[in-house]
Design a protein around this motif. Structure first.
Motif, PDB file in Angstrom:
ATOM      1  N   LEU A   1      66.446 118.831  36.332  1.00  0.00           N
ATOM      2  CA  LEU A   1      66.226 119.854  37.634  1.00  0.00           C
ATOM      3  C   LEU A   1      64.285 120.939  37.303  1.00  0.00           C
ATOM      4  O   LEU A   1      63.845 120.313  37.702  1.00  0.00           O
ATOM      5  N   LEU A   2      64.352 120.609  36.014  1.00  0.00           N
ATOM      6  CA  LEU A   2      63.092 121.198  35.446  1.00  0.00           C
ATOM      7  C   LEU A   2      61.336 120.438  36.108  1.00  0.00           C
ATOM      8  O   LEU A   2      61.036 120.443  36.325  1.00  0.00           O
ATOM      9  N   VAL A   3      61.910 119.029  35.655  1.00  0.00           N
ATOM     10  CA  VAL A   3      60.956 118.327  35.466  1.00  0.00           C
ATOM     11  C   VAL A   3      61.298 117.230  37.049  1.00  0.00           C
ATOM     12  O   VAL A   3      59.927 116.976  37.625  1.00  0.00           O
ATOM     13  N   GLY A   4      61.893 117.575  37.473  1.00  0.00           N
ATOM     14  CA  GLY A   4      61.945 116.501  39.473  1.00  0.00           C
ATOM     15  C   GLY A   4      61.323 117.767  40.191  1.00  0.00           C
ATOM     16  O   GLY A   4      60.500 117.839  40.538  1.00  0.00           O
ATOM     17  N   ALA A   5      61.593 119.336  39.142  1.00  0.00           N
ATOM     18  CA  ALA A   5      61.123 119.587  40.450  1.00  0.00           C
ATOM     19  C   ALA A   5      58.993 120.458  40.386  1.00  0.00           C
ATOM     20  O   ALA A   5      58.843 120.526  41.595  1.00  0.00           O
ATOM     21  N   ALA A   6      58.695 120.458  39.097  1.00  0.00           N
ATOM     22  CA  ALA A   6      57.526 120.232  39.094  1.00  0.00           C
ATOM     23  C   ALA A   6      57.001 119.233  39.252  1.00  0.00           C
ATOM     24  O   ALA A   6      56.139 118.961  40.022  1.00  0.00           O
ATOM     25  N   ALA A   7      58.418 117.675  38.990  1.00  0.00           N
ATOM     26  CA  ALA A   7      57.105 116.743  39.767  1.00  0.00           C
ATOM     27  C   ALA A   7      56.703 116.803  40.890  1.00  0.00           C
ATOM     28  O   ALA A   7      55.946 116.076  41.774  1.00  0.00           O
ATOM     29  N   PHE A   8      58.298 116.798  41.884  1.00  0.00           N
ATOM     30  CA  PHE A   8      58.062 117.275  43.048  1.00  0.00           C
ATOM     31  C   PHE A   8      56.482 117.717  43.760  1.00  0.00           C
ATOM     32  O   PHE A   8      55.540 117.570  44.776  1.00  0.00           O
ATOM     33  N   VAL A   9      56.676 119.159  42.788  1.00  0.00           N
ATOM     34  CA  VAL A   9      55.253 119.886  43.619  1.00  0.00           C
ATOM     35  C   VAL A   9      54.414 119.099  43.141  1.00  0.00           C
ATOM     36  O   VAL A   9      53.423 119.512  44.154  1.00  0.00           O
ATOM     37  N   LEU A  10      54.369 118.389  42.257  1.00  0.00           N
ATOM     38  CA  LEU A  10      52.569 118.014  41.507  1.00  0.00           C
ATOM     39  C   LEU A  10      52.077 116.830  42.768  1.00  0.00           C
ATOM     40  O   LEU A  10      51.111 116.811  43.462  1.00  0.00           O
ATOM     41  N   LEU A  11      53.555 116.020  43.300  1.00  0.00           N
ATOM     42  CA  LEU A  11      53.311 114.278  43.646  1.00  0.00           C
ATOM     43  C   LEU A  11      53.642 114.984  45.621  1.00  0.00           C
ATOM     44  O   LEU A  11      53.192 114.218  46.357  1.00  0.00           O
ATOM     45  N   CYS A  12      54.705 115.998  45.655  1.00  0.00           N
ATOM     46  CA  CYS A  12      55.295 115.549  47.319  1.00  0.00           C
ATOM     47  C   CYS A  12      54.735 117.167  47.956  1.00  0.00           C
ATOM     48  O   CYS A  12      54.188 116.746  49.261  1.00  0.00           O
ATOM     49  N   TRP A  13      55.125 118.581  47.234  1.00  0.00           N
ATOM     50  CA  TRP A  13      54.319 119.475  47.925  1.00  0.00           C
ATOM     51  C   TRP A  13      53.420 120.368  47.166  1.00  0.00           C
ATOM     52  O   TRP A  13      54.107 121.314  46.676  1.00  0.00           O
ATOM     53  N   PRO A  14      52.430 120.618  46.693  1.00  0.00           N
ATOM     54  CA  PRO A  14      51.618 121.193  46.205  1.00  0.00           C
ATOM     55  C   PRO A  14      51.781 122.431  47.147  1.00  0.00           C
ATOM     56  O   PRO A  14      52.097 123.597  46.006  1.00  0.00           O
ATOM     57  N   ARG A  15      51.338 123.471  48.166  1.00  0.00           N
ATOM     58  CA  ARG A  15      52.137 124.219  48.891  1.00  0.00           C
ATOM     59  C   ARG A  15      53.612 124.884  48.172  1.00  0.00           C
ATOM     60  O   ARG A  15      53.473 125.893  47.910  1.00  0.00           O
ATOM     61  N   GLY A  16      54.905 124.580  47.294  1.00  0.00           N
ATOM     62  CA  GLY A  16      56.015 124.419  47.318  1.00  0.00           C
ATOM     63  C   GLY A  16      55.553 125.145  46.015  1.00  0.00           C
ATOM     64  O   GLY A  16      56.109 126.426  45.277  1.00  0.00           O
ATOM     65  N   ALA A  17      54.484 125.209  45.583  1.00  0.00           N
ATOM     66  CA  ALA A  17      54.051 126.969  44.092  1.00  0.00           C
ATOM     67  C   ALA A  17      54.523 127.706  44.589  1.00  0.00           C
ATOM     68  O   ALA A  17      55.011 128.583  43.920  1.00  0.00           O
TER      69      ALA A  17
ATOM     70  N   GLY B   1      49.476 117.050  36.572  1.00  0.00           N
ATOM     71  CA  GLY B   1      50.178 116.082  36.104  1.00  0.00           C
ATOM     72  C   GLY B   1      49.876 115.582  34.929  1.00  0.00           C
ATOM     73  O   GLY B   1      50.987 115.488  34.320  1.00  0.00           O
ATOM     74  N   ALA B   2      48.616 115.278  34.410  1.00  0.00           N
ATOM     75  CA  ALA B   2      48.803 114.858  33.325  1.00  0.00           C
ATOM     76  C   ALA B   2      49.424 115.969  32.466  1.00  0.00           C
ATOM     77  O   ALA B   2      50.455 114.708  30.784  1.00  0.00           O
ATOM     78  N   GLY B   3      49.259 116.808  32.187  1.00  0.00           N
ATOM     79  CA  GLY B   3      50.047 117.965  30.659  1.00  0.00           C
ATOM     80  C   GLY B   3      51.002 117.477  31.075  1.00  0.00           C
ATOM     81  O   GLY B   3      52.234 117.330  30.242  1.00  0.00           O
TER      82      GLY B   3
END
Length: 665
Positions: free
Chosen positions: A163-179, A299-301
């Motif tokens: 959940l943690l890694v998948g949600a962060a990857a989703f925000v960075l790769l698919c939906w930045p506004r989701g943050a 994303g790199a971090g």
């Protein structure tokens, strides 16, 4: 549909090739040999007991215990590695041990962090009865409550990581506004908190889980220190430190990307003036540059943190031991990250579809999921080949059966994902949803007309001139109408179009099946791989049991000499087993003297041992049936090469024990 069949065919072919050419390897420490040998009879008392395993093991002071026939400890304690070899365990024995059967109970931590243990016997001089039960001496079995909580903690940790890694990857790769979305923020924080809590729980439960003690020792600091000295304890401590860094990363992710209120990226409408359009494009790129740079840095971090967190599993599990460790470790890291991006991303996609994520977001995640699934197939097939090892192990071992269950669940997820992609394609090609007017009619008049009446601008029948606008009852009725219209609009905004609703249902099914995949994965990591049984059999030189033939009686002649001078001190004991088969068998023991005549002796005993299965000795009560004759009934539960032991006592101090092998089929 053709693409889906192509994927399945390719995965199946790889599975056939890899499993069909598997070779033995190690994982989960298995006991290969002992000195003295299991169930052996030695002439004089040894000075130590040494065990050799299939891989390196970690020991504590009481890892090997030796008990005499009365159940009293006779070892010197402080088990250690023999000759500095980390795949051995040895403990010294006290001098002056008497004759009889001794029980060795052992437990250790294998290189892949799993606790293992067992018990066996050996005899000095001659076998004897013993008050020690092998099942009780084996201290490797954990308390049921502790075991359940420990397994649950591991499962929660896997799910929280996804959940943690998948949600962060989703925000960075698919939906930045989701943050900036509260639901997404709750998912991120929930994954972080759950992983932190599960890691602490596993760290506290590990000691009682290894030693088979109860919940009362969860907070025993000595056990916690012992856990931290192990490979798994080091990994758990590193995970806690990484989670502290992860908390900082989440605050930066939400604080930086959460401030962006820009619409989904896209080309602005052309003004017809080329210079003005180019100027707007450059201005837009300049405005978006800080966001791109922030996403790149985050994303790199985030990738470094995710790899480090995944390593706390890979470095302390099956991938860290056995064959091809240099391949298994990176494959395990990729498998964990792909799993997290797919499963955790699915959960975040559900929230995105309910809170403004459109076709562009679903399309981006579809590409991420496709890459993740491809990575999962490649790394998963390799892991299955490495862990199972043969076709027989795939169906005959618990590990292989769990692999088949996991493959089945993943295929269900792939089938559901196929429909999700179809919904995504429809969402992308569907025209923009038109704003629909919800017309609430009361008494044949719309809410818009009612609003006009309330404002005193209505026309026609029942306009403001008839005095309804000044009527308090009428005003309350109009207020209720407007509230109904607003509620309908909110519900429609939440539910979206039928295509969005269909995509959301499909994704929910994927997420539900994903929970089952995580549970099976947790059980897999705690189960010995299917290769172990074959390796242990090969190392010990165990032959397969002889084919079962028609049951018949077997007669064993065992010459004996008790060393006494009385009658019956020397002769032959004839043991008849009828039939020599599993289950109930009738025993007849005839004791004869040197001339072959039946002779009475004060006492006789008969017992059976199955060395291959570490079973026995099983004593058989005997009943006097005449001069030199005793009878009894034996219950031999398994087929194999058994060892019959006959004890003949001719006086209070003179006795002899003779053994002979017989085949029970």
């Amino acid at each position: 549909m053709r693409k889906a069949w192509a994927w399945l065919t390719t995965a199946g072919t790889l599975l056939l090739l890899l499993l069909g050419t598997a070779a033995p390897a190690s994982a989960h420490a298995a006991l290969l040999q002992t000195d003295p040998a299991q169930n052996s009879v030695v002439a004089s008392a040894p000075t130590s007991v040494t065990l050799t395993f299939s891989e390196a093991v970690t020991l504590d002071g009481d890892a090997v215990r030796v008990l005499d026939p009365a159940g009293k400890p006779v070892d010197t304690g402080n088990a250690a590695h023999a000759g500095g070899k980390d795949d051995t365990a040895t403990v010294g024995l006290r001098p002056g041990l008497g004759n009889g059967t001794y029980t060795v109970a052992w437990r250790a931590i294998s290189a892949d962090t799993h606790p293992v243990g067992g018990a066996f016997t050996f005899s000095v001089g001659a076998p004897s009865t013993t008050s020690v039960s092998l099942s009780q001496a084996n201290g490797a079995k954990a308390d049921e409550v502790v075991s359940a909580l420990y397994g649950s903690g591991r499962a929660v940790a896997y799910g929280a990581f996804a959940l943690l890694v998948g949600a962060a990857a989703f925000v960075l790769l698919c939906w930045p506004r989701g943050a900036a979305n509260r639901s997404v923020q709750r998912l991120l924080m929930g994954g972080w908190v759950a992983l932190l809590a599960a890691t602490v729980a596993v760290l506290l439960l590990r000691g009682p889980y290894e030693r088979g003690s109860g919940l009362g020792q969860v907070f025993d600091l000595s056990l916690v220190r012992g856990t931290l000295d192990e490979r798994l304890g080091t990994a758990l401590a590193a995970r806690l430190l990484l989670l502290a860094a992860g908390g900082v990363f989440l605050s930066l992710l939400v604080g930086r990307l959460g401030q962006e209120e820009d619409a989904e990226p896209g080309e602005a409408a052309s003004t017809g003036d080329a210079e003005e359009d180019e100027l707007r494009r450059l201005e837009r790129r300049a405005a978006e540059r800080p966001l791109r740079e922030a996403r790149l840095a985050l994303g790199a971090g985030g990738l470094v943190l995710a790899l480090a967190l995944a390593a706390t599993w890979a470095a302390a599990d099956h991938a860290a031991v056995g064959i091809q460790v240099w391949v298994a470790l990176p494959f395990d890291l990729l498998h964990l990250l792909a799993m997290a991006c797919w499963l955790g991303g699915l959960v975040t996609l559900v929230a995105a579809l309910r809170h403004g994520g459109g076709a562009a977001v679903a399309e981006r995640f579809s590409k991420v999921a496709l890459v993740s699934v491809a990575c999962l197939v490649v790394t998963g097939v390799y892991q299955a080949w490495r862990g199972v090892g043969s076709w027989d192990a795939l169906v005959d071992t618990e590990y292989g059966q769990l692999v088949l269950i996991k493959v089945g669940l993943v295929l269900v997820m792939l089938g559901t994902a196929f429909f999700s992609r179809r919904w995504t394609a429809r969402l992308r090609t569907a025209p923009a949803q038109e704003v629909e007017q919800v017309d609430v009619v009361v008494g044949g008049r719309s809410a818009e007309a009612a609003d006009a009446d309330a404002a005193g601008t209505g026309t026609g029948t029942g306009t403001a001139t008839d005095g309804t606008a000044a009527d308090p009852v009428r005003r309350e009725q109009l207020a209720r109408q407007r509230a109904a219209v607003a509620a309908a609009g909110v519900r429609k905004a939440q539910n979206g179009t039928p295509v969005q609703a269909g995509l959301r249902r499909s994704v929910l099914i994927e997420a539900a099946v994903a929970i089952g995949v995580l549970v099976v994965t947790t059980v897999l990591t705690n189960s010995p791989p299917g290769r172990v049984a074959a390796e242990v059999a090969a190392a010990s030189g165990t032959a397969a049991p002889a084919p079962k033939t028609a049951a018949k009686s077997v007669e064993l002649k065992l010459p004996y000499d008790t060393g006494g001078t009385e009658k019956g001190a020397k002769g032959t004991a004839v043991l008849t087993v009828d039939p020599a088969a599993t289950g109930s068998s009738r025993l007849t023991l005839l004791v004869t003297d040197g001339s072959g005549q039946p002779v009475d002796v004060p006492e006789t005993q008969v017992s059976f041992t199955l060395p291959d299965r570490d079973l026995g000795p099983l004593a058989v009560p005997l009943t006097k049936a005449g001069t030199g004759r005793w009878t009894g009934t034996a219950q031999l539960p398994l087929a194999g090469e058994w060892v019959a032991a006959v004890v003949v006592r001719s006086s209070d101090i003179d006795q002899d024990t003779e053994t002979k092998q017989l085949t029970i089929g």
